[in-house]
Design a protein around this motif. Structure first.
Motif, PDB file in Angstrom:
ATOM      1  N   ASP A   6      18.147  14.022   0.967  1.00 14.71           N
ATOM      2  CA  ASP A   6      19.114  12.973   0.634  1.00 14.71           C
ATOM      3  C   ASP A   6      18.562  11.619   1.080  1.00 14.71           C
ATOM      4  OD1 ASP A   6      21.259  11.300   0.243  1.00 14.71           O
ATOM      5  OD2 ASP A   6      22.683  12.477   1.426  1.00 14.71           O
ATOM      6  N   GLY A   7      18.299  10.748   0.126  1.00 17.75           N
ATOM      7  CA  GLY A   7      17.735   9.442   0.430  1.00 17.75           C
ATOM      8  C   GLY A   7      18.684   8.504   1.143  1.00 17.75           C
ATOM      9  N   THR A   8      19.965   8.870   1.252  1.00 15.28           N
ATOM     10  CA  THR A   8      20.915   8.041   1.995  1.00 15.28           C
ATOM     11  C   THR A   8      21.105   8.535   3.439  1.00 15.28           C
ATOM     12  OG1 THR A   8      22.849   9.330   1.275  1.00 15.28           O
ATOM     13  CG2 THR A   8      22.151   7.505  -0.132  1.00 15.28           C
ATOM     14  N   ASP A   9      20.316   9.542   3.845  1.00 18.73           N
ATOM     15  CA  ASP A   9      20.388  10.093   5.193  1.00 18.73           C
ATOM     16  C   ASP A   9      19.485   9.264   6.100  1.00 18.73           C
ATOM     17  OD1 ASP A   9      20.161  11.519   7.550  1.00 18.73           O
ATOM     18  OD2 ASP A   9      20.039  13.476   6.572  1.00 18.73           O
ATOM     19  N   ALA A  10      20.078   8.457   6.981  1.00 18.02           N
ATOM     20  CA  ALA A  10      19.309   7.548   7.834  1.00 18.02           C
ATOM     21  C   ALA A  10      18.365   8.315   8.759  1.00 18.02           C
ATOM     22  CB  ALA A  10      20.258   6.674   8.648  1.00 18.02           C
TER      23      ALA A  10
ATOM     24  N   LYS B 161      25.129   3.534  -4.083  1.00 10.98           N
ATOM     25  CA  LYS B 161      24.096   4.316  -3.395  1.00 10.98           C
ATOM     26  C   LYS B 161      22.815   3.504  -3.247  1.00 10.98           C
ATOM     27  CE  LYS B 161      25.739   8.831  -5.052  1.00 10.98           C
ATOM     28  NZ  LYS B 161      25.390  10.016  -5.887  1.00 10.98           N
ATOM     29  N   ASN B 162      22.453   2.772  -4.271  1.00 12.66           N
ATOM     30  CA  ASN B 162      21.235   1.971  -4.192  1.00 12.66           C
ATOM     31  C   ASN B 162      21.364   0.844  -3.167  1.00 12.66           C
ATOM     32  OD1 ASN B 162      19.810   3.476  -6.063  1.00 12.66           O
ATOM     33  ND2 ASN B 162      20.535   2.274  -7.802  1.00 12.66           N
ATOM     34  N   LEU B 163      22.572   0.298  -3.074  1.00 11.67           N
ATOM     35  CA  LEU B 163      22.808  -0.715  -2.050  1.00 11.67           C
ATOM     36  C   LEU B 163      22.680  -0.110  -0.660  1.00 11.67           C
ATOM     37  CD1 LEU B 163      23.665  -3.546  -1.149  1.00 11.67           C
ATOM     38  CD2 LEU B 163      26.059  -2.848  -1.450  1.00 11.67           C
ATOM     39  N   LEU B 164      23.250   1.072  -0.467  1.00 12.21           N
ATOM     40  CA  LEU B 164      23.193   1.743   0.833  1.00 12.21           C
ATOM     41  C   LEU B 164      21.751   2.051   1.219  1.00 12.21           C
ATOM     42  CD1 LEU B 164      24.456   3.124   3.267  1.00 12.21           C
ATOM     43  CD2 LEU B 164      24.795   5.176   1.847  1.00 12.21           C
ATOM     44  N   VAL B 165      20.986   2.612   0.288  1.00 13.50           N
ATOM     45  CA  VAL B 165      19.584   2.939   0.570  1.00 13.50           C
ATOM     46  C   VAL B 165      18.804   1.683   0.952  1.00 13.50           C
ATOM     47  CG1 VAL B 165      17.415   3.664  -0.511  1.00 13.50           C
ATOM     48  CG2 VAL B 165      19.476   5.025  -0.829  1.00 13.50           C
ATOM     49  N   SER B 166      19.025   0.612   0.221  1.00 21.50           N
ATOM     50  CA  SER B 166      18.310  -0.639   0.478  1.00 21.50           C
ATOM     51  C   SER B 166      18.648  -1.193   1.854  1.00 21.50           C
ATOM     52  CB  SER B 166      18.636  -1.664  -0.606  1.00 21.50           C
ATOM     53  OG  SER B 166      18.274  -1.197  -1.889  1.00 21.50           O
ATOM     54  N   LEU B 167      19.926  -1.147   2.214  1.00 29.23           N
ATOM     55  CA  LEU B 167      20.342  -1.646   3.519  1.00 29.23           C
ATOM     56  C   LEU B 167      19.782  -0.779   4.653  1.00 29.23           C
ATOM     57  CD1 LEU B 167      24.058  -2.611   2.779  1.00 29.23           C
ATOM     58  CD2 LEU B 167      22.124  -4.169   3.131  1.00 29.23           C
TER      59      LEU B 167
ATOM     60  N   ALA C 182      15.026   1.600  -4.627  1.00 27.59           N
ATOM     61  CA  ALA C 182      16.245   2.405  -4.704  1.00 27.59           C
ATOM     62  C   ALA C 182      16.593   2.626  -6.170  1.00 27.59           C
ATOM     63  CB  ALA C 182      17.392   1.706  -3.985  1.00 27.59           C
ATOM     64  N   ALA C 183      16.440   3.875  -6.636  1.00 32.26           N
ATOM     65  CA  ALA C 183      16.648   4.182  -8.051  1.00 32.26           C
ATOM     66  C   ALA C 183      17.546   5.399  -8.216  1.00 32.26           C
ATOM     67  CB  ALA C 183      15.304   4.425  -8.744  1.00 32.26           C
ATOM     68  N   LEU C 184      18.609   5.443  -7.424  1.00 28.32           N
ATOM     69  CA  LEU C 184      19.597   6.514  -7.540  1.00 28.32           C
ATOM     70  C   LEU C 184      20.573   6.199  -8.669  1.00 28.32           C
ATOM     71  CD1 LEU C 184      20.290   6.893  -3.722  1.00 28.32           C
ATOM     72  CD2 LEU C 184      19.238   8.640  -5.169  1.00 28.32           C
TER      73      LEU C 184
ATOM     74  N   ASP D 221       0.839  -1.197   0.000  1.00 31.46           N
ATOM     75  CA  ASP D 221       0.000   0.000   0.000  1.00 31.46           C
ATOM     76  C   ASP D 221       0.874   1.248   0.000  1.00 31.46           C
ATOM     77  OD1 ASP D 221      -2.529  -1.304   0.090  1.00 31.46           O
ATOM     78  OD2 ASP D 221      -2.217  -1.721   2.217  1.00 31.46           O
ATOM     79  N   GLU D 222       1.913   1.216   0.824  1.00 29.57           N
ATOM     80  CA  GLU D 222       2.806   2.360   0.970  1.00 29.57           C
ATOM     81  C   GLU D 222       4.098   2.102   0.203  1.00 29.57           C
ATOM     82  OE1 GLU D 222       4.012   6.125   2.353  1.00 29.57           O
ATOM     83  OE2 GLU D 222       2.058   5.146   2.504  1.00 29.57           O
ATOM     84  N   VAL D 223       4.368   2.937  -0.800  1.00 26.81           N
ATOM     85  CA  VAL D 223       5.537   2.764  -1.676  1.00 26.81           C
ATOM     86  C   VAL D 223       6.403   4.008  -1.609  1.00 26.81           C
ATOM     87  CG1 VAL D 223       6.334   2.376  -4.041  1.00 26.81           C
ATOM     88  CG2 VAL D 223       4.225   1.267  -3.233  1.00 26.81           C
ATOM     89  N   VAL D 224       7.709   3.809  -1.409  1.00 23.17           N
ATOM     90  CA  VAL D 224       8.667   4.914  -1.397  1.00 23.17           C
ATOM     91  C   VAL D 224       9.703   4.660  -2.486  1.00 23.17           C
ATOM     92  CG1 VAL D 224      10.455   6.139  -0.101  1.00 23.17           C
ATOM     93  CG2 VAL D 224       8.356   5.393   1.046  1.00 23.17           C
ATOM     94  N   VAL D 225       9.894   5.642  -3.362  1.00 23.42           N
ATOM     95  CA  VAL D 225      10.916   5.577  -4.408  1.00 23.42           C
ATOM     96  C   VAL D 225      12.019   6.556  -4.039  1.00 23.42           C
ATOM     97  CG1 VAL D 225      11.432   5.850  -6.861  1.00 23.42           C
ATOM     98  CG2 VAL D 225       9.169   5.020  -6.138  1.00 23.42           C
ATOM     99  N   VAL D 226      13.231   6.061  -3.913  1.00 24.71           N
ATOM    100  CA  VAL D 226      14.361   6.920  -3.562  1.00 24.71           C
ATOM    101  C   VAL D 226      15.168   7.190  -4.826  1.00 24.71           C
ATOM    102  CG1 VAL D 226      16.417   7.191  -2.135  1.00 24.71           C
ATOM    103  CG2 VAL D 226      14.436   5.936  -1.250  1.00 24.71           C
ATOM    104  N   GLY D 227      15.171   8.434  -5.270  1.00 21.00           N
ATOM    105  CA  GLY D 227      15.906   8.810  -6.471  1.00 21.00           C
ATOM    106  C   GLY D 227      14.978   9.284  -7.568  1.00 21.00           C
ATOM    107  N   GLY D 228      15.160  10.542  -7.981  1.00 19.16           N
ATOM    108  CA  GLY D 228      14.353  11.097  -9.068  1.00 19.16           C
ATOM    109  C   GLY D 228      15.024  10.945 -10.414  1.00 19.16           C
ATOM    110  N   SER D 229      15.864   9.907 -10.553  1.00 14.55           N
ATOM    111  CA  SER D 229      16.414   9.589 -11.868  1.00 14.55           C
ATOM    112  C   SER D 229      15.267   9.286 -12.816  1.00 14.55           C
ATOM    113  CB  SER D 229      17.323   8.361 -11.753  1.00 14.55           C
ATOM    114  OG  SER D 229      16.563   7.230 -11.336  1.00 14.55           O
ATOM    115  N   GLU D 230      15.568   9.121 -14.084  1.00 15.03           N
ATOM    116  CA  GLU D 230      14.491   8.832 -15.031  1.00 15.03           C
ATOM    117  C   GLU D 230      13.786   7.533 -14.666  1.00 15.03           C
ATOM    118  OE1 GLU D 230      11.927   9.793 -18.076  1.00 15.03           O
ATOM    119  OE2 GLU D 230      13.458  11.000 -17.089  1.00 15.03           O
ATOM    120  N   ILE D 231      14.553   6.535 -14.205  1.00 16.75           N
ATOM    121  CA  ILE D 231      13.927   5.279 -13.788  1.00 16.75           C
ATOM    122  C   ILE D 231      13.065   5.506 -12.553  1.00 16.75           C
ATOM    123  CG2 ILE D 231      14.385   2.999 -12.795  1.00 16.75           C
ATOM    124  CD1 ILE D 231      16.759   2.739 -14.657  1.00 16.75           C
ATOM    125  N   GLY D 232      13.571   6.265 -11.580  1.00 18.05           N
ATOM    126  CA  GLY D 232      12.786   6.560 -10.391  1.00 18.05           C
ATOM    127  C   GLY D 232      11.511   7.314 -10.728  1.00 18.05           C
TER     128      GLY D 232
END
Length: 444
Positions: free
Chosen positions: A278-282, A305-311, A298-300, A227-238
Motif C-alpha cells: 500500500d503506497g499510502t502506508d507511511a 490518495k495522490n495528495l496523501l502519497v505526495s504529502l 503519485a499515480a493512484l 536518479d532514483e524514481v518511485v512511482v506509486v500506483g500501478g494504474s495505467e498512467i503509473g
C-alpha cells in the motif's frame, strides 16, 4: 470550423470550452442533464444522443463537419464513432483512447478504423510526467521542432540569483529567451526592463541544454537531475510512467497494492522493481527508504490518495513530488500545500487535440496555466506578418502579448533578438497571451 465533440466528460468539456469562442461547436452526449447544463454554460450546441448512430451525427451536422472528436470513456466506442463519421461525411476524425496497445495497432496501419489521428491519454500523461520530473524545479516542460527547442516554466525562489533583477540583467544564456511571467492573477509578457520577483513563474524558451543550465543555475541551483524514481500506483498512467522512465535508461521502483496487477506490471517492466504494498502506508514507505528518492510520482486512482502519497513523501524528505489529478480544481490546492507539480490528464489530451483546430501551419501547441497563455510552433508562410522586417518591428505591429522565443531554419536553431529577420519556411516558436491568440494566429 464546424467541430463535433462526442462525449461530454471531463476531456470533452475541456475541449469544447477551449474551442467555443472561435469555432462552431456541437457536443453530443447521452446524458440529458449534461446536455442541458452545456447549453446554458457554454456557447455550444449540445445534442442528446448516441454518437455511434448516423441519425445523431446528422442532427449534429456531420455533412458539413470539418472535425469530429470522439472522446467518450470507451476506446471501442470512440473508434466506432470515427468510422460512422467517415461513412457520413468527410471530416477529419480524432479518437481518444486509454490503451497504448490500441494506439500501437492503429500506428501500424494508419487510417485504419476510419481514425485519422489517435490520442492516448495515459501515454500523453506519462510522457508529460517524464519531461517535467527530469528537469529540476520545472512546473511545465514541452519540446518543439522535433526536440530542437525546449519550453519550460519555473517558479523563482527567494534564494534564486535572478530574484529582484530585471530580465535584461538576468539574460546571460546565448540560446535562451525569457518569454512570459505569471504573477498571481497577472500574465506579463517579458521585456528587458521586466523585474523578476520571488514567487514568479517564468516561461523560458531555448535549446534543451540552455534551459537545463537555467534550471540548475538559476531556478534550482541545489537540485540535480533525478536518479532514483518511485512511482506509486500501478494504474495505467503509473505503468506507462514507469515504462517511460525505463525507455530512457532509468530503473524505477513501482508500488502497487493489488497482487495481480503488481504481477502484471513486474512481468511487463523488466527494469522496474515492483513492490506489492500500500503506497499510502507511511511505515512501508519509510522501511523501503522512499525518502532517498529524487522524485516520487503519485499515480493512484483518486486525487485524495495522490495528495496523501505526495504529502507523505514530502514529509519523509523527498526532494520532488509529482501528482496526477483528475479534478482540475484541485491543481492549485495541491501546489499550495507543497506538491511540486500537479498534472491533469484531460489538459494534456485537450492540448494535443486542440492544435488540429488551429491554422494549418500550426505544428504544435502547449497550454500554460490552464490556458492563460500558449506556446505555439508554426511554419512561417510568405504572407505571414512575421516576415515583413526585423522582429523588433514586426512584433510592434502584432497585438500586444507575443514573444518570438526560438527560430529553426533548415534544422539550425536561431536565438531571436530584435534585429533578427524571419524568413518564409522557418519554424517559429512563439509565446502568446491567450486573450489575443486568435488575432495573432490570423496574422502569422
Amino acid at each position: 470550423m464546424h467541430v463535433i465533440v462526442v462525449g461530454a466528460g471531463a476531456v470533452g468539456q475541456a475541449i469544447a470550452a477551449n474551442l467555443e469562442d472561435s469555432h462552431d461547436v456541437v457536443v453530443i452526449d447521452p446524458d440529458s442533464d449534461i446536455v442541458e447544463k452545456l447549453n446554458y454554460s457554454h456557447d455550444v450546441l449540445a445534442v442528446r444522443g448516441d454518437g455511434t448512430e448516423l441519425g445523431t451525427l446528422r442532427e449534429a451536422g456531420i455533412e458539413r463537419a470539418d472535425l469530429v472528436i470522439a472522446s467518450t470513456d470507451s476506446d471501442e466506442t470512440n473508434v466506432v464513432i470515427c468510422g460512422a463519421a467517415k461513412a457520413a461525411g468527410d471530416a477529419f476524425t480524432i479518437a481518444r483512447v486509454r490503451r497504448r496497445t490500441l494506439l500501437e495497432t492503429w500506428e501500424g496501419s494508419r487510417g485504419a478504423f476510419g481514425v485519422d489521428f489517435m490520442v492516448c491519454t495515459d501515454l500523453l500523461t506519462a510522457r508529460a510526467i517524464f519531461r517535467i520530473a527530469g528537469l529540476p524545479a520545472a512546473h511545465d516542460v514541452d519540446m518543439f521542432v522535433g526536440g530542437l527547442v525546449r519550453m519550460a516554466e519555473f517558479e523563482i525562489g527567494p534564494e534564486s540569483p535572478v530574484a529582484g533583477t530585471t530580465v535584461a540583467d538576468a539574460d546571460r544564456w546565448d540560446s535562451l529567451t525569457f518569454a512570459g511571467i505569471f504573477r498571481d492573477d497577472e500574465m506579463i509578457v517579458a521585456s528587458g526592463d521586466t523585474e523578476l520577483r520571488a514567487g514568479d513563474r517564468i516561461v523560458v524558451i531555448g535549446s534543451p541544454h540552455s534551459v537545463t543550465d537555467f534550471s540548475t543555475d538559476i531556478a534550482a541551483p541545489d537540485t540535480a537531475s533525478p536518479d532514483e524514481v518511485v512511482v506509486v500506483g500501478g494504474s495505467e498512467i503509473g505503468f506507462q510512467t514507469a515504462r517511460e522512465f525505463e525507455e530512457h535508461g532509468y530503473s524505477p521502483r513501482l508500488i502497487e497494492r493489488d497482487p495481480d496487477r503488481a504481477r502484471e506490471c513486474a512481468e511487463a517492466l523488466p527494469d522496474t522493481m515492483v513492490l506489492q504494498s500500500d503506497g499510502t502506508d507511511a511505515e512501508f514507505l519509510a522501511r523501503e527508504h522512499v525518502d532517498e528518492a529524487d522524485v516520487v510520482v503519485a499515480a493512484l486512482d483518486g486525487d485524495e490518495k495522490n495528495l496523501l502519497v505526495s504529502l507523505l513523501a514530502r514529509r519523509l524528505g523527498v526532494d520532488r513530488t509529482v501528482a496526477v489529478i483528475e479534478n482540475l480544481e484541485y491543481a492549485d490546492l495541491f501546489e499550495t500545500v507543497g506538491i511540486d507539480v500537479a498534472i491533469n490528464p484531460r489538459e494534456e489530451t485537450a492540448e494535443e487535440i486542440v492544435r488540429f483546430t488551429r491554422a494549418e501551419h500550426t505544428e504544435k501547441i502547449a497550454m500554460l496555466e490552464h490556458d492563460r497563455a500558449e506556446v505555439i510552433e508554426i511554419e512561417v508562410g510568405p504572407d505571414s506578418a512575421l516576415v515583413d522586417g526585423p522582429i523588433a518591428d514586426v512584433t510592434n505591429d502584432l497585438p500586444s502579448g507575443v514573444v518570438v522565443g526560438a527560430i529553426s531554419r533548415g534544422g539550425e536553431l536561431i536565438t531571436p533578438r530584435g534585429e533578427t529577420t524571419i524568413e518564409p519556411g522557418d519554424h517559429v516558436v512563439c509565446f502568446v497571451d491567450g486573450d489575443v491568440l486568435e488575432e495573432v494566429l490570423e496574422a502569422i
